[in-house]
Design a protein around this motif. Structure first.
Motif, mmCIF file in Angstrom:
data_model
loop_
_atom_site.group_PDB
_atom_site.id
_atom_site.type_symbol
_atom_site.label_atom_id
_atom_site.label_comp_id
_atom_site.label_asym_id
_atom_site.label_seq_id
_atom_site.Cartn_x
_atom_site.Cartn_y
_atom_site.Cartn_z
ATOM 1 N N UNK A 9 20.421 25.311 14.505
ATOM 2 C CA UNK A 9 19.987 24.602 13.563
ATOM 3 C C UNK A 9 18.647 24.205 13.678
ATOM 4 N N UNK A 10 18.439 23.384 14.848
ATOM 5 C CA UNK A 10 17.098 22.890 15.314
ATOM 6 C C UNK A 10 16.061 24.031 15.334
ATOM 7 N N UNK A 11 16.413 25.202 15.947
ATOM 8 C CA UNK A 11 15.407 26.379 15.874
ATOM 9 C C UNK A 11 15.085 26.676 14.507
ATOM 10 N N UNK A 12 16.079 26.894 13.509
ATOM 11 C CA UNK A 12 15.903 27.245 12.180
ATOM 12 C C UNK A 12 15.043 26.395 11.550
ATOM 13 N N UNK A 13 15.361 25.082 11.782
ATOM 14 C CA UNK A 13 14.269 24.211 11.128
ATOM 15 C C UNK A 13 12.824 24.135 11.581
ATOM 16 N N UNK A 14 12.611 24.530 12.803
ATOM 17 C CA UNK A 14 11.454 24.461 13.321
ATOM 18 C C UNK A 14 10.726 25.987 12.762
ATOM 19 N N UNK A 15 11.517 26.831 12.678
ATOM 20 C CA UNK A 15 10.832 28.240 12.367
ATOM 21 C C UNK A 15 10.649 28.122 10.745
ATOM 22 N N UNK A 42 8.658 19.894 13.116
ATOM 23 C CA UNK A 42 8.789 19.911 14.695
ATOM 24 C C UNK A 42 9.377 18.801 15.109
ATOM 25 N N UNK A 43 9.111 17.670 14.536
ATOM 26 C CA UNK A 43 9.716 16.724 14.932
ATOM 27 C C UNK A 43 11.374 16.378 14.394
#
Length: 342
Positions: free
Chosen positions: A287-293, A304-305
């Motif tokens: 989920x974190x990587x998906x949000x960053x992308x 990013x934060x």
């Protein structure tokens, strides 16, 4: 007063962060660069320093955790060396695939989607298998005894059924063809090289679900491999000035304790709990990587934060659960021992 060139507040932050990651690293055999590198990038460190310092930290922590797993008899050196050989070849092929995709202008999007799907897919699979108990599970106390056929995952049973000489005897009573080991190692190395990650979140479940070794041995052997990959990677970056010791040393100070706590917990906490925590950790990361992308695609820097908060939040939640489960298991053992004495 600055220590290691850091303010007291930043020093405490890095030591605490190192403790948190050390617990996860020792418990799962992964979680180092997966957490450290993005955190350093968000804090404003250059990419070269973030990656290089992350690798140096991974190397130091993996040495500490591997020594603890060795003391517990949870490292299969023979399997580790074979996996290193196979993954090294796979990584080189993975890099070539990335270079080809870069020439086509497709590398960034394909790698990002693959990373999220793979991370989330493994997380869902491991969590589901552990919760439903359909993989059987192998008792920690039987890690050095021949594994019961019903306790080995079905995929691993199939791979072990291919009796292609030479056959290799592994810890946990597992016997498998050398070519099957190298094939699994090559596949995990290919994914590591393609995704640009250490691959602990791929190798650890691969060692259990595909080769069939008990989870504690899978974790210890994976850490043994990371000693080599992390050492080579950090040395390469250090030659180019990419390792900042003022970052690495405080992180290692915290992880020295955390890694031993996490490593010791693998012999105390129920194996299915290990797999549940591992799955939750991967789902949080996906989920974190998906949000960053998404932030990169739409130019939203705040994502990013948010991504970093999600990663740290899931890490804090899971490491807290590990410590709680360990303390609970120790109390239960103490109670049982006291009742037996009476």
């Amino acid at each position: 007063m600055a220590i290691f060139g850091l303010s007291p507040a930043l020093l405490v932050l890095f030591v605490g962060f190192g403790l948190l990651i050390g617990i996860l690293f020792g418990f799962f055999g992964m979680g180092g660069s997966f957490l450290v590198t993005p955190a350093l990038l968000v804090m404003g460190y250059p990419s070269r320093v973030a990656v290089g310092s992350g690798l140096a930290f991974v190397f130091g922590t993996s040495v500490i955790a591997t020594l603890k797993h060795r003391d517990l008899g949870q490292v299969d050196y023979k399997l580790g060396v074979l996996m290193i050989a196979g993954t090294t070849a796979g990584i080189e092929v993975g890099k070539e695939v990335v270079l080809h995709l870069e020439d086509l202008g497709l590398a960034g999007s394909i790698i990002s989607v693959t990373y999220v799907v793979l991370l989330g897919g493994i997380g869902v699979f491991v969590t589901y298998e552990a919760v439903t108990g359909s993989d059987g599970g192998i008792d920690h106390d039987a890690a050095d005894d021949p594994a019961d056929a019903d306790e080995i995952p079905d995929i691993a049973k199939t791979i072990q059924s291919y009796r292609v000489p030479p056959m290799i005897d592994l810890r946990g009573g597992v016997t498998v063809s050398l070519w099957m080991i190298l094939g699994v190692a090559f596949a995990t190395g290919l994914l590591s090289g393609f995704l640009g990650v250490g691959g602990g979140f791929i190798r650890m479940p691969a060692l259990f679900y595909l080769i069939g070794v008990p989870v504690p041995i899978a974790v210890g052997t994976d850490l043994f491999e990371i000693v080599f990959s992390g050492g080579i990677g950090s040395f390469t970056y250090a030659l180019d000035g990419g390792v900042n010791l003022s970052i690495v040393l405080p992180l290692l100070a915290g992880s020295a304790l955390g890694a031993r706590i996490g490593s010791a917990a693998t012999s105390i906490v129920d194996e299915d709990e290990i797999k549940v925590y591992f799955g939750v950790m991967l789902l949080g990361g996906a989920v974190a990587v998906a949000v960053r992308e998404l932030g990169n695609v739409y130019g939203i820097d705040a994502f990013d934060v948010v991504s970093l908060v999600l990663i740290l939040g899931s890490a804090l939640l899971v490491s807290g659960a590990v410590v709680y489960s360990t303390v609970s298991a120790l109390r239960e053992r103490t109670t049982v021992t006291a009742q037996a004495a009476d």
